[in-house]
Motif scaffolding. Structure first.
Motif, PDB file in Angstrom:
ATOM      1  N   TRP A  54       0.820  -1.220   0.000  1.00  0.00           N
ATOM      2  CA  TRP A  54       0.000   0.000   0.000  1.00  0.00           C
ATOM      3  C   TRP A  54       0.852   1.266   0.000  1.00  0.00           C
ATOM      4  O   TRP A  54       0.491   2.253  -0.651  1.00  0.00           O
ATOM      5  N   GLU A  55       1.984   1.254   0.695  1.00  0.00           N
ATOM      6  CA  GLU A  55       2.892   2.413   0.623  1.00  0.00           C
ATOM      7  C   GLU A  55       3.346   2.604  -0.818  1.00  0.00           C
ATOM      8  O   GLU A  55       3.359   3.719  -1.340  1.00  0.00           O
ATOM      9  N   GLN A  56       3.716   1.501  -1.462  1.00  0.00           N
ATOM     10  CA  GLN A  56       4.220   1.565  -2.833  1.00  0.00           C
ATOM     11  C   GLN A  56       3.131   1.990  -3.818  1.00  0.00           C
ATOM     12  O   GLN A  56       3.399   2.732  -4.767  1.00  0.00           O
ATOM     13  N   MET A  57       1.899   1.538  -3.598  1.00  0.00           N
ATOM     14  CA  MET A  57       0.792   1.968  -4.446  1.00  0.00           C
ATOM     15  C   MET A  57       0.587   3.478  -4.296  1.00  0.00           C
ATOM     16  O   MET A  57       0.418   4.191  -5.288  1.00  0.00           O
ATOM     17  N   CYS A  58       0.630   3.954  -3.087  1.00  0.00           N
ATOM     18  CA  CYS A  58       0.428   5.376  -2.802  1.00  0.00           C
ATOM     19  C   CYS A  58       1.523   6.223  -3.463  1.00  0.00           C
ATOM     20  O   CYS A  58       1.241   7.231  -4.119  1.00  0.00           O
ATOM     21  N   ILE A  59       2.767   5.790  -3.330  1.00  0.00           N
ATOM     22  CA  ILE A  59       3.883   6.477  -3.989  1.00  0.00           C
ATOM     23  C   ILE A  59       3.675   6.462  -5.509  1.00  0.00           C
ATOM     24  O   ILE A  59       3.902   7.456  -6.197  1.00  0.00           O
ATOM     25  N   GLY A  60       3.212   5.331  -6.010  1.00  0.00           N
ATOM     26  CA  GLY A  60       2.952   5.183  -7.450  1.00  0.00           C
ATOM     27  C   GLY A  60       1.889   6.146  -7.956  1.00  0.00           C
ATOM     28  O   GLY A  60       2.062   6.774  -9.011  1.00  0.00           O
ATOM     29  N   TRP A  61       0.796   6.281  -7.197  1.00  0.00           N
ATOM     30  CA  TRP A  61      -0.267   7.224  -7.602  1.00  0.00           C
ATOM     31  C   TRP A  61       0.299   8.637  -7.656  1.00  0.00           C
ATOM     32  O   TRP A  61       0.052   9.380  -8.596  1.00  0.00           O
ATOM     33  N   TYR A  62       1.040   8.990  -6.596  1.00  0.00           N
ATOM     34  CA  TYR A  62       1.606  10.338  -6.509  1.00  0.00           C
ATOM     35  C   TYR A  62       2.539  10.614  -7.695  1.00  0.00           C
ATOM     36  O   TYR A  62       2.434  11.645  -8.355  1.00  0.00           O
ATOM     37  N   ARG A  63       3.440   9.679  -7.968  1.00  0.00           N
ATOM     38  CA  ARG A  63       4.403   9.884  -9.068  1.00  0.00           C
ATOM     39  C   ARG A  63       3.719   9.934 -10.427  1.00  0.00           C
ATOM     40  O   ARG A  63       4.121  10.709 -11.297  1.00  0.00           O
ATOM     41  N   GLN A 111      11.081   4.413   4.469  1.00  0.00           N
ATOM     42  CA  GLN A 111      12.004   5.532   4.235  1.00  0.00           C
ATOM     43  C   GLN A 111      11.637   6.265   2.951  1.00  0.00           C
ATOM     44  O   GLN A 111      11.697   7.490   2.887  1.00  0.00           O
ATOM     45  N   GLU A 112      11.237   5.504   1.946  1.00  0.00           N
ATOM     46  CA  GLU A 112      10.883   6.098   0.651  1.00  0.00           C
ATOM     47  C   GLU A 112       9.635   6.977   0.767  1.00  0.00           C
ATOM     48  O   GLU A 112       9.623   8.112   0.294  1.00  0.00           O
ATOM     49  N   ILE A 113       8.598   6.476   1.415  1.00  0.00           N
ATOM     50  CA  ILE A 113       7.362   7.261   1.518  1.00  0.00           C
ATOM     51  C   ILE A 113       7.585   8.489   2.407  1.00  0.00           C
ATOM     52  O   ILE A 113       7.062   9.566   2.141  1.00  0.00           O
ATOM     53  N   LEU A 114       8.426   8.338   3.436  1.00  0.00           N
ATOM     54  CA  LEU A 114       8.760   9.479   4.299  1.00  0.00           C
ATOM     55  C   LEU A 114       9.457  10.570   3.499  1.00  0.00           C
ATOM     56  O   LEU A 114       9.129  11.747   3.648  1.00  0.00           O
ATOM     57  N   SER A 115      10.416  10.188   2.666  1.00  0.00           N
ATOM     58  CA  SER A 115      11.142  11.224   1.924  1.00  0.00           C
ATOM     59  C   SER A 115      10.230  11.898   0.906  1.00  0.00           C
ATOM     60  O   SER A 115      10.350  13.099   0.677  1.00  0.00           O
ATOM     61  N   VAL A 116       9.284  11.150   0.329  1.00  0.00           N
ATOM     62  CA  VAL A 116       8.306  11.762  -0.585  1.00  0.00           C
ATOM     63  C   VAL A 116       7.486  12.817   0.169  1.00  0.00           C
ATOM     64  O   VAL A 116       7.329  13.949  -0.296  1.00  0.00           O
ATOM     65  N   ILE A 117       6.980  12.453   1.350  1.00  0.00           N
ATOM     66  CA  ILE A 117       6.146  13.371   2.136  1.00  0.00           C
ATOM     67  C   ILE A 117       6.951  14.600   2.572  1.00  0.00           C
ATOM     68  O   ILE A 117       6.481  15.728   2.471  1.00  0.00           O
ATOM     69  N   ARG A 118       8.179  14.362   3.038  1.00  0.00           N
ATOM     70  CA  ARG A 118       9.023  15.474   3.520  1.00  0.00           C
ATOM     71  C   ARG A 118       9.294  16.508   2.432  1.00  0.00           C
ATOM     72  O   ARG A 118       9.395  17.689   2.713  1.00  0.00           O
ATOM     73  N   GLU A 119       9.421  16.037   1.197  1.00  0.00           N
ATOM     74  CA  GLU A 119       9.724  16.956   0.084  1.00  0.00           C
ATOM     75  C   GLU A 119       8.511  17.773  -0.361  1.00  0.00           C
ATOM     76  O   GLU A 119       8.655  18.751  -1.087  1.00  0.00           O
ATOM     77  N   LEU A 120       7.311  17.340   0.024  1.00  0.00           N
ATOM     78  CA  LEU A 120       6.111  18.005  -0.473  1.00  0.00           C
ATOM     79  C   LEU A 120       5.786  19.270   0.301  1.00  0.00           C
ATOM     80  O   LEU A 120       5.828  19.280   1.523  1.00  0.00           O
ATOM     81  N   THR A 144      -1.730   9.463   4.866  1.00  0.00           N
ATOM     82  CA  THR A 144      -2.107   9.039   6.216  1.00  0.00           C
ATOM     83  C   THR A 144      -2.621   7.602   6.197  1.00  0.00           C
ATOM     84  O   THR A 144      -2.234   6.779   7.037  1.00  0.00           O
ATOM     85  N   SER A 145      -3.491   7.304   5.229  1.00  0.00           N
ATOM     86  CA  SER A 145      -4.041   5.953   5.116  1.00  0.00           C
ATOM     87  C   SER A 145      -2.949   4.913   4.882  1.00  0.00           C
ATOM     88  O   SER A 145      -3.018   3.814   5.412  1.00  0.00           O
ATOM     89  N   ALA A 146      -1.947   5.267   4.088  1.00  0.00           N
ATOM     90  CA  ALA A 146      -0.878   4.319   3.745  1.00  0.00           C
ATOM     91  C   ALA A 146       0.188   4.232   4.833  1.00  0.00           C
ATOM     92  O   ALA A 146       1.023   3.330   4.806  1.00  0.00           O
ATOM     93  N   THR A 147       0.159   5.164   5.789  1.00  0.00           N
ATOM     94  CA  THR A 147       1.194   5.165   6.835  1.00  0.00           C
ATOM     95  C   THR A 147       0.578   5.049   8.223  1.00  0.00           C
ATOM     96  O   THR A 147       0.222   3.951   8.637  1.00  0.00           O
ATOM     97  N   SER A 148       0.436   6.164   8.924  1.00  0.00           N
ATOM     98  CA  SER A 148       0.053   6.103  10.340  1.00  0.00           C
ATOM     99  C   SER A 148      -1.200   5.290  10.634  1.00  0.00           C
ATOM    100  O   SER A 148      -1.171   4.416  11.509  1.00  0.00           O
TER     101      SER A 148
END
Length: 167
Positions: A54-63, A111-120, A144-148
């Motif tokens: 789910w983290e990877q799907m979320c990153i994928g949608w964003y990218r 770590q990947e999803i965190l760095s995506v969020i931090r950059e936004l 939030t759904s994909a993380t916390s």
């Protein structure tokens, strides 16, 4: 449940808190316990693989959104009403992988999803209709759904399952 974060600082703090609690639980379990079936047909390892997917799907949608695409959300061939089927598909995709492999992905994906969020920028996260795929929802809600909230769910399921295992 916690109130939904309304800014980036809250979002990151909530992710950190839930992630640390989940990691503490995982670190306290030996590898035999981690691969034991505890949640329906799933082991703790399968629950962690589910989080990675789910983290990877979320990153994928964003990218995809960044590239100007409108990705199928939640996934190609699935609607939000078909989450049980999608989650079963994810389970089948990951279940043969080793515990070591899943634990490594579990750390890297986080770590990947965190760095995506931090950059936004905060306004990108908290302004509706940022991308066609987010529709009226906030980008932050997907993260939030994909993380916390997902980490909190996973911790509850694993804790319950391990308790039942120990009897």
């Amino acid at each position: 449940t916690m109130p939904r974060p309304t800014n980036k600082t809250m979002l990151l703090a909530e992710i950190k808190k839930e992630r640390e609690a989940l990691e503490k639980l995982i670190d306290g379990l030996d590898s035999e316990t981690l691969v034991e079936v505890i949640v329906g047909d799933w082991s703790a390892k399968d629950v962690l693989a589910h989080l990675v997917a789910w983290e990877q799907m979320c990153i994928g949608w964003y990218r995809a959104g960044l590239r100007g695409e409108n990705p199928p959300v939640p996934a190609a061939g699935y609607t939000w009403r078909q989450l049980p089927e999608l989650n079963q598909h994810i389970y089948e995709q990951y279940r043969e992988r080793s515990l070591e492999d899943i634990l490594k992905q579990f750390r890297e994906s986080h770590q990947e999803i965190l760095s995506v969020i931090r950059e936004l920028p905060e306004e990108t996260l908290f302004t509706p209709k940022q991308y066609p795929w987010t529709r009226d929802n906030l980008l932050a809600s997907y993260f939030t759904s994909a993380t916390s909230s997902h980490y909190r769910w996973a911790r509850g399921e694993i804790r319950k399952g391990v308790k039942a295992l120990v009897g």
